[in-house]
Design a protein around this motif. Sequence first.
Motif, PDB file in Angstrom:
ATOM      1  N   LYS A  85     -47.005  59.559  51.148  1.00 15.60           N
ATOM      2  CA  LYS A  85     -48.313  59.462  50.483  1.00 15.60           C
ATOM      3  C   LYS A  85     -48.318  58.295  49.479  1.00 15.60           C
ATOM      4  O   LYS A  85     -49.310  57.574  49.330  1.00 15.60           O
ATOM      5  CB  LYS A  85     -48.641  60.761  49.704  1.00 15.60           C
ATOM      6  N   CYS A  86     -47.185  58.126  48.795  1.00 14.18           N
ATOM      7  CA  CYS A  86     -47.068  57.026  47.814  1.00 14.18           C
ATOM      8  C   CYS A  86     -47.118  55.682  48.554  1.00 14.18           C
ATOM      9  O   CYS A  86     -47.787  54.741  48.096  1.00 14.18           O
ATOM     10  CB  CYS A  86     -45.757  57.117  47.035  1.00 14.18           C
ATOM     11  N   ASP A  87     -46.426  55.611  49.689  1.00 13.46           N
ATOM     12  CA  ASP A  87     -46.405  54.354  50.456  1.00 13.46           C
ATOM     13  C   ASP A  87     -47.790  54.033  51.013  1.00 13.46           C
ATOM     14  O   ASP A  87     -48.206  52.870  51.021  1.00 13.46           O
ATOM     15  CB  ASP A  87     -45.360  54.431  51.575  1.00 13.46           C
ATOM     16  N   GLU A  88     -48.525  55.078  51.446  1.00 14.42           N
ATOM     17  CA  GLU A  88     -49.902  54.852  51.935  1.00 14.42           C
ATOM     18  C   GLU A  88     -50.776  54.293  50.812  1.00 14.42           C
ATOM     19  O   GLU A  88     -51.614  53.420  51.020  1.00 14.42           O
ATOM     20  CB  GLU A  88     -50.528  56.174  52.408  1.00 14.42           C
ATOM     21  N   LEU A  89     -50.569  54.834  49.619  1.00 13.35           N
ATOM     22  CA  LEU A  89     -51.366  54.371  48.470  1.00 13.35           C
ATOM     23  C   LEU A  89     -51.060  52.902  48.151  1.00 13.35           C
ATOM     24  O   LEU A  89     -51.973  52.096  47.922  1.00 13.35           O
ATOM     25  CB  LEU A  89     -51.092  55.292  47.264  1.00 13.35           C
ATOM     26  N   VAL A  90     -49.784  52.562  48.187  1.00 17.62           N
ATOM     27  CA  VAL A  90     -49.413  51.158  47.931  1.00 17.62           C
ATOM     28  C   VAL A  90     -50.043  50.254  48.994  1.00 17.62           C
ATOM     29  O   VAL A  90     -50.585  49.181  48.689  1.00 17.62           O
ATOM     30  CB  VAL A  90     -47.869  51.002  47.910  1.00 17.62           C
ATOM     31  N   LYS A  91     -50.042  50.730  50.254  1.00 12.55           N
ATOM     32  CA  LYS A  91     -50.635  49.932  51.341  1.00 12.55           C
ATOM     33  C   LYS A  91     -52.146  49.749  51.086  1.00 12.55           C
ATOM     34  O   LYS A  91     -52.688  48.638  51.258  1.00 12.55           O
ATOM     35  CB  LYS A  91     -50.388  50.620  52.681  1.00 12.55           C
ATOM     36  N   ALA A  92     -52.803  50.832  50.664  1.00 21.55           N
ATOM     37  CA  ALA A  92     -54.251  50.742  50.400  1.00 21.55           C
ATOM     38  C   ALA A  92     -54.531  49.706  49.310  1.00 21.55           C
ATOM     39  O   ALA A  92     -55.506  48.940  49.390  1.00 21.55           O
ATOM     40  CB  ALA A  92     -54.793  52.107  49.986  1.00 21.55           C
ATOM     41  N   ILE A  93     -53.655  49.653  48.316  1.00 22.23           N
ATOM     42  CA  ILE A  93     -53.826  48.678  47.220  1.00 22.23           C
ATOM     43  C   ILE A  93     -53.624  47.250  47.751  1.00 22.23           C
ATOM     44  O   ILE A  93     -54.415  46.349  47.473  1.00 22.23           O
ATOM     45  CB  ILE A  93     -52.853  49.018  46.061  1.00 22.23           C
ATOM     46  N   HIS A  94     -52.565  47.062  48.543  1.00 19.29           N
ATOM     47  CA  HIS A  94     -52.304  45.726  49.104  1.00 19.29           C
ATOM     48  C   HIS A  94     -53.412  45.315  50.068  1.00 19.29           C
ATOM     49  O   HIS A  94     -53.839  44.159  50.090  1.00 19.29           O
ATOM     50  CB  HIS A  94     -50.940  45.699  49.796  1.00 19.29           C
TER      51      HIS A  94
END
Length: 412
Positions: free
Chosen positions: A39-48
């Motif tokens: 979930k944290c990695d998905e959030l980072v991807k959404a930000i990028h």
Amino acid sequence: MGKVLMIGAGGVATVAAFKIVQNQDVFTEFMIASRRKEKCDELVKAIHDKGYKADIKTAQVDADDVEQLKALFNSFKPELVINLALPYQDLTIMDACLACGCNYLDTANYEPKDEAHFEYSWQWAYKDKFEQAGLTAILGCGFDPGVSQAYTAYAAKHHFDEIHYLDIVDCNAGNHHKAFATNFNPEINIREITQKGLYYENGKWIETEPLVVHQDITYPNIGPRDSYLMHHEELESLVKNYPTIKRARFWMTFGQQYLTYLDCIQNLGMSRIDEIEYEAPLADGSGKTVKVNIVPLQFLKAVLPNPQDLGENYNGETSIGCRIRGIKDGKEQTYYIYNNCKHQDAYNETGMQGVSYTTGVPAMAGAMMFFKGLWRKPGVWNVEDFDPDPFLEVLNKQGLPWHEEFGGDLEL
Ligand code: NDP
């Protein structure tokens, strides 16, 4: 300037993460940790994917487990931990902060899992420990609690000698086009609104049956909406910090359809928070079953829409503010301070709806106050214990502008 660890990767955390990344002059190192690292990695991807450049670390942590938290804090060494997980984890995260020398901020007060009951006493009991450790803990820095207290503090500082009557009015006039959905974590939300109402009058707390006291309140740019008296945690600290208050109440709007569904959920037993035995099929496809204990409300959460997915089709806006009556220079004064937030604006910026936005932005703003040294004093504090001016100035610039009205008939 600041090394921050955020726990949780849900709706509120997503907004806070976007805002932290937009303010990298203050937040120089950033880690997101949650129950599921993906979930944290998905959030980072959404930000990028939105075009932001930021080096964000991610980690898995079970925030119910103090030892796991300590291991994470000792390896990343954050100066501030922002708790955007669930109220159940407040005390374990505070314990780990004390053990590792980290400062603390959250948006909701502690609630035991087996008792739908929220009050500040559990967290206020940490005051001496944080003071002795030289650490700051900022409690309830979302919108309400959070901005509602900064609004009250701002009114007390600039416009009143004595506050007598306080009504916090919270309207969501948005439409997510679902039959039933909650705007933040369904388990926490349904626990909150099915509780008895509570308000403060003439030195006493008065209890009401859940959602029986209601009236039309007129909200700016929205109009009249049926608003229900509820217990809300910030009333507890506000009447303590402003002893001239004669009456303090909290109101929230609900549509008729929402209330009808809520009634059904309760009558069906789906809002129960005690464990029941359930015969579940084994995952191996054998057709065999196994007896497991489940909590009906947690099961319901699994089938309800995820508040994080509501944003795309959400239109309309929220309006949250404080209506205050009291005395200034010997004369009666009425005052209304509020913010309106459009769900679509929140979605376009962060992919989340307005309720996550109005909570995540103040969490970042409170963290910014900490790193700038403006809200930093050893102990455990509520938002109104700090200077509201720089905080409200930041909200103005970060997507939650506020407005004031003087005089008029604001009496409820
Ligand atoms: P969500 O359920 O969307 O997010 C909670 C996050 O915490 C999820 O990512 C969840 O993981 C994670 N989490 C849950 N349990 C643990 C655990 N044991 N260890 C580590 N991580 C965990 O909730 P919201 O974003 O809607 O709400 C977040 C907080 O904000 C809540 O405390 C809520 O009460 C508060 N709030 C405050 C408001 C205010 O105005 N003050 C208004 C609205 C909300 P997973 O994704 O795996 O489920």
